[in-house]
Design an enzyme around this catalytic site. Structure first.
Site, PDB file in Angstrom:
ATOM      1  N   GLY A  49       0.844  -1.190   0.000  1.00 11.99           N
ATOM      2  CA  GLY A  49       0.000   0.000   0.000  1.00 11.99           C
ATOM      3  C   GLY A  49       0.877   1.236   0.000  1.00 11.99           C
ATOM      4  O   GLY A  49       1.657   1.445  -0.904  1.00 11.99           O
ATOM      5  N   PHE A  50       0.719   2.080   1.030  1.00 14.06           N
ATOM      6  CA  PHE A  50       1.416   3.361   1.125  1.00 14.06           C
ATOM      7  C   PHE A  50       1.040   4.244  -0.065  1.00 14.06           C
ATOM      8  O   PHE A  50       1.897   4.746  -0.784  1.00 14.06           O
ATOM      9  CB  PHE A  50       2.948   3.171   1.246  1.00 14.06           C
ATOM     10  CG  PHE A  50       3.319   2.478   2.524  1.00 14.06           C
ATOM     11  CD1 PHE A  50       3.572   3.220   3.676  1.00 14.06           C
ATOM     12  CD2 PHE A  50       3.343   1.100   2.589  1.00 14.06           C
ATOM     13  CE1 PHE A  50       3.873   2.575   4.872  1.00 14.06           C
ATOM     14  CE2 PHE A  50       3.638   0.452   3.786  1.00 14.06           C
ATOM     15  CZ  PHE A  50       3.904   1.192   4.919  1.00 14.06           C
ATOM     16  N   HIS A  51      -0.236   4.352  -0.260  1.00 13.42           N
ATOM     17  CA  HIS A  51      -0.763   5.210  -1.317  1.00 13.42           C
ATOM     18  C   HIS A  51      -2.236   5.499  -1.041  1.00 13.42           C
ATOM     19  O   HIS A  51      -2.856   4.838  -0.202  1.00 13.42           O
ATOM     20  CB  HIS A  51      -0.617   4.527  -2.687  1.00 13.42           C
ATOM     21  CG  HIS A  51      -1.321   3.218  -2.780  1.00 13.42           C
ATOM     22  ND1 HIS A  51      -0.662   2.030  -2.931  1.00 13.42           N
ATOM     23  CD2 HIS A  51      -2.631   2.922  -2.711  1.00 13.42           C
ATOM     24  CE1 HIS A  51      -1.540   1.057  -2.963  1.00 13.42           C
ATOM     25  NE2 HIS A  51      -2.752   1.570  -2.816  1.00 13.42           N
ATOM     26  N   ALA A  52      -2.741   6.488  -1.761  1.00 14.33           N
ATOM     27  CA  ALA A  52      -4.194   6.740  -1.768  1.00 14.33           C
ATOM     28  C   ALA A  52      -4.610   6.787  -3.232  1.00 14.33           C
ATOM     29  O   ALA A  52      -3.762   6.859  -4.131  1.00 14.33           O
ATOM     30  CB  ALA A  52      -4.493   8.076  -1.097  1.00 14.33           C
ATOM     31  N   LEU A  97      -3.777   4.236   2.388  1.00 14.37           N
ATOM     32  CA  LEU A  97      -3.898   2.819   2.756  1.00 14.37           C
ATOM     33  C   LEU A  97      -2.539   2.202   3.032  1.00 14.37           C
ATOM     34  O   LEU A  97      -1.607   2.392   2.254  1.00 14.37           O
ATOM     35  CB  LEU A  97      -4.450   2.026   1.558  1.00 14.37           C
ATOM     36  CG  LEU A  97      -5.935   1.946   1.298  1.00 14.37           C
ATOM     37  CD1 LEU A  97      -6.178   0.961   0.165  1.00 14.37           C
ATOM     38  CD2 LEU A  97      -6.681   1.514   2.544  1.00 14.37           C
TER      39      LEU A  97
END
Ligand code: T46
Length: 144
Positions: A49-52, A97
């Site tokens: 993840g580590f993104h939107a 996320l």
């Protein structure tokens, strides 16, 4: 928190014959489904993840095993433990996320409202905070 909630599915069947879970667009899944993908065999300690997403809507379903999903809407953070294939986690746009604590056998199935488009991702947390702050301050002004 905004744009993030659990959906309960309704398994059909029983212990004797097993269960079937129906997922239809605009019924159990609150959008038109354009894409399906899944992740599996995620090694111990790996975080994903580590993104939107700017606009994408998704429902995350842990078909097997367990996964924790940390969601942050720019104001509130919440960790959902997905450990049951009768529930889906709806995640809309502008939710940061992070997926962690995958068990070895975890399979994450995702139903998405759009085809894959890298331009819809925000992969830089600073950029996400800037856009989310801007969005939240505009929203608060219109409420005042
Ligand atoms: C999300 C979480 C829950 C594709 O080529 N097609 C696809 O449909 C997807 C989803 C990804 N990719 C490529 C992009 C990257 O080169 O596959 C690679 C791995 O993607 P990513 O690092 O974004 O994977 P995750 O597990 O961190 O995130 C994925 C989704 O990308 C994302 O939209 O919300 O699952």
């Amino acid at each position: 928190m905004k744009n993030c909630y659990l959906i309960d599915f309704n398994p059909i069947g029983n212990e004797d014959v097993g269960y079937l879970v129906e997922l239809e667009e605009n019924k159990q899944i609150p959008f038109n489904i354009k894409r399906v993908y899944y992740t599996h065999s995620v090694p111990d300690e790996t975080q994903r993840g580590f993104h939107a997403h700017k606009n994408l809507e998704q429902v995350l379903i842990c078909l097997n095993g367990k996964i924790k999903v940390k969601c942050f809407d720019g104001e509130i953070a919440k960790i959902y433990e997905l450990n049951c294939n009768n529930k889906g986690l709806y995640v809309g746009g502008m939710v940061w996320l992070e997926m962690l604590d995958y068990t070895k056998e975890a399979i994450l199935l995702v139903l998405a409202s759009q085809i894959y488009n890298e331009d819809d991702y925000i992969r830089n947390f600073g950029e996400f905070i800037k856009i989310a702050d801007n969005f939240n301050s505009k929203k608060n002004k219109s409420i005042e």
